[in-house]
Structure formats: structure tokens, C-alpha cells
Design a protein around this motif. Sequence first.
Motif, PDB file in Angstrom:
ATOM      1  N   LEU A  22      39.695  37.792  35.554  1.00  0.00           N
ATOM      2  CA  LEU A  22      41.069  37.561  35.122  1.00  0.00           C
ATOM      3  C   LEU A  22      41.570  36.224  35.664  1.00  0.00           C
ATOM      4  O   LEU A  22      42.131  35.412  34.928  1.00  0.00           O
ATOM      5  CB  LEU A  22      41.963  38.712  35.598  1.00  0.00           C
ATOM      6  CG  LEU A  22      43.397  38.739  35.133  1.00  0.00           C
ATOM      7  CD1 LEU A  22      43.473  39.012  33.638  1.00  0.00           C
ATOM      8  CD2 LEU A  22      44.159  39.824  35.889  1.00  0.00           C
ATOM      9  N   ALA A  26      42.427  32.722  33.588  1.00  0.00           N
ATOM     10  CA  ALA A  26      43.737  32.084  33.723  1.00  0.00           C
ATOM     11  C   ALA A  26      43.612  30.631  34.145  1.00  0.00           C
ATOM     12  O   ALA A  26      44.433  29.796  33.779  1.00  0.00           O
ATOM     13  CB  ALA A  26      44.584  32.855  34.735  1.00  0.00           C
ATOM     14  N   GLY A 152      36.590  41.163  29.201  1.00  0.00           N
ATOM     15  CA  GLY A 152      37.992  41.435  28.898  1.00  0.00           C
ATOM     16  C   GLY A 152      38.935  40.744  29.868  1.00  0.00           C
ATOM     17  O   GLY A 152      40.007  40.272  29.483  1.00  0.00           O
ATOM     18  N   GLY A 153      38.540  40.668  31.133  1.00  0.00           N
ATOM     19  CA  GLY A 153      39.360  39.993  32.134  1.00  0.00           C
ATOM     20  C   GLY A 153      39.548  38.516  31.825  1.00  0.00           C
ATOM     21  O   GLY A 153      40.642  37.965  31.966  1.00  0.00           O
ATOM     22  N   LEU A 155      39.441  37.110  28.851  1.00  0.00           N
ATOM     23  CA  LEU A 155      40.316  36.994  27.681  1.00  0.00           C
ATOM     24  C   LEU A 155      41.772  37.309  28.033  1.00  0.00           C
ATOM     25  O   LEU A 155      42.696  36.653  27.533  1.00  0.00           O
ATOM     26  CB  LEU A 155      39.809  37.893  26.555  1.00  0.00           C
ATOM     27  CG  LEU A 155      38.433  37.499  25.999  1.00  0.00           C
ATOM     28  CD1 LEU A 155      37.951  38.516  24.974  1.00  0.00           C
ATOM     29  CD2 LEU A 155      38.461  36.092  25.414  1.00  0.00           C
ATOM     30  N   MET A 156      41.977  38.280  28.896  1.00  0.00           N
ATOM     31  CA  MET A 156      43.346  38.572  29.348  1.00  0.00           C
ATOM     32  C   MET A 156      43.880  37.415  30.188  1.00  0.00           C
ATOM     33  O   MET A 156      45.055  37.061  30.092  1.00  0.00           O
ATOM     34  CB  MET A 156      43.375  39.882  30.129  1.00  0.00           C
ATOM     35  CG  MET A 156      43.130  41.095  29.264  1.00  0.00           C
ATOM     36  SD  MET A 156      43.001  42.617  30.228  1.00  0.00           S
ATOM     37  CE  MET A 156      44.696  42.834  30.714  1.00  0.00           C
ATOM     38  N   GLY A 157      43.016  36.846  31.023  1.00  0.00           N
ATOM     39  CA  GLY A 157      43.419  35.699  31.831  1.00  0.00           C
ATOM     40  C   GLY A 157      43.762  34.498  30.975  1.00  0.00           C
ATOM     41  O   GLY A 157      44.659  33.721  31.301  1.00  0.00           O
ATOM     42  N   ARG A 158      43.049  34.344  29.871  1.00  0.00           N
ATOM     43  CA  ARG A 158      43.339  33.250  28.941  1.00  0.00           C
ATOM     44  C   ARG A 158      44.785  33.356  28.452  1.00  0.00           C
ATOM     45  O   ARG A 158      45.496  32.362  28.347  1.00  0.00           O
ATOM     46  CB  ARG A 158      42.383  33.299  27.762  1.00  0.00           C
ATOM     47  CG  ARG A 158      42.730  32.305  26.680  1.00  0.00           C
ATOM     48  CD  ARG A 158      41.878  32.479  25.455  1.00  0.00           C
ATOM     49  NE  ARG A 158      42.395  31.646  24.382  1.00  0.00           N
ATOM     50  CZ  ARG A 158      41.700  31.225  23.374  1.00  0.00           C
ATOM     51  NH1 ARG A 158      40.425  31.562  23.269  1.00  0.00           N
ATOM     52  NH2 ARG A 158      42.245  30.489  22.442  1.00  0.00           N
ATOM     53  N   ALA A 159      45.212  34.569  28.147  1.00  0.00           N
ATOM     54  CA  ALA A 159      46.578  34.772  27.683  1.00  0.00           C
ATOM     55  C   ALA A 159      47.589  34.518  28.799  1.00  0.00           C
ATOM     56  O   ALA A 159      48.667  33.987  28.560  1.00  0.00           O
ATOM     57  CB  ALA A 159      46.736  36.191  27.144  1.00  0.00           C
ATOM     58  N   ALA A 160      47.217  34.865  30.031  1.00  0.00           N
ATOM     59  CA  ALA A 160      48.137  34.693  31.157  1.00  0.00           C
ATOM     60  C   ALA A 160      48.163  33.259  31.682  1.00  0.00           C
ATOM     61  O   ALA A 160      49.159  32.835  32.262  1.00  0.00           O
ATOM     62  CB  ALA A 160      47.747  35.646  32.289  1.00  0.00           C
TER      63      ALA A 160
END
Length: 191
Positions: A22, A26, A152-153, A155-160
Motif C-alpha cells: 500500500l 502510494a 491489491g495494496g 493499486l489501492m496505494g495508487r489511488a491514495a
Amino acid sequence: MTIATALILAFSLSMDSFAAALGTGACLRRPGLWEAFRVGACFGGVQLAMPAIGFALGLTFATFVQEVDHWIAFLLLLGVGGKMVWESLFGDEEDEAGGDGDGRTALGALLFTAVATSIDAAAVGVSLAVVDVDIVSICLLIGVVTFGMASGGVLMGRAAGPLLGQRAELIGGLGLIAIGTKILVEHTLGF
């Protein structure tokens, strides 16, 4: 070991990898699906291997490994996290999270972090050496779950990442230090 127990074990062991991934997502500049899979494969592969290594060590050196595994994990994560914090405060903005400028994480930094976050999996492998389990199936399950969680972490970090801006590397570094500290406290104080 039942499949439910093995799944709980796999998800538990993958949490540190998820948190590190994550932070990686980010910190990087818009990592794509390929980078997410690359990070997932690295974390999953290391997480797959560590219980097997721990299992082998557990057959011969169980007491020694269990006495120092938490210190090894703490020092590795403190080093990686400390470097990220230092670079976020004093480093070059172009070298985010050990990246190479094109949304990829440097392989050395990635492997180092993967090993540091999977020391506890080696310790689990040591404890599995004294139980009647199918270590190959358990290692495969741990690797697959970690691959999914780490991918998944990222990709979620990319959004954050855009929301966090330049603080992403600082937060990621502090997160790794927190993971290392958690491991140390859990093992030394028995929480």
C-alpha cells in the motif's frame, strides 16, 4: 490443519505485505497493473518461501530462530522505513520509494522489504515443524494470498498517492517502522 485455519494463517501473514505494498503504491508515480503484479509476485514469492525455510530450520534450530526472528524483522523494517522517512524529508523528490522514475520499484528495495515483512512467516514455519501439516500446500496458499493482497495494496496505494502527495513516502516509511515495532512488541511482551 483445516482449510479455514490455513486461510486465516495466510491472510494474517499477508497483512504486513499488504501494508508495505500500500505504501509502495502510494509512493510511486501511477503504478500500473503490471507493477502491482510485479510487487505481488515478489511479496508472494518471498512469503511462499519463508515458511518452508522456517520449517527446515525448525527441524534443527527451532529455539534459536524463535528467540531472534522478531529482532531481525524489526531491524530490517526500521532500516527500510528509516531510509524512506529520511528521503521523504531530505532526499531527492525524483527518487520516490526506491523507484526508478517510471512507476516501478527498484528490485533490491522490493526484495529487501519483502524479506523484512515475511520474517514472521519463517517463524510460523518453525512452529509448523512440530505439527503434522502439509507444508507445501500451506506455503502455496500463503504465497497466493500474499500475491493477491500485495497486488491489491499497490493499486489501492495508487489511488491514495495523489491524495497524500509528497507525504506518501513519509507515511509509508513510518508504516514500515510501525510494522517492525508491532512485531517486536508482540514477540517480546507477548501481546
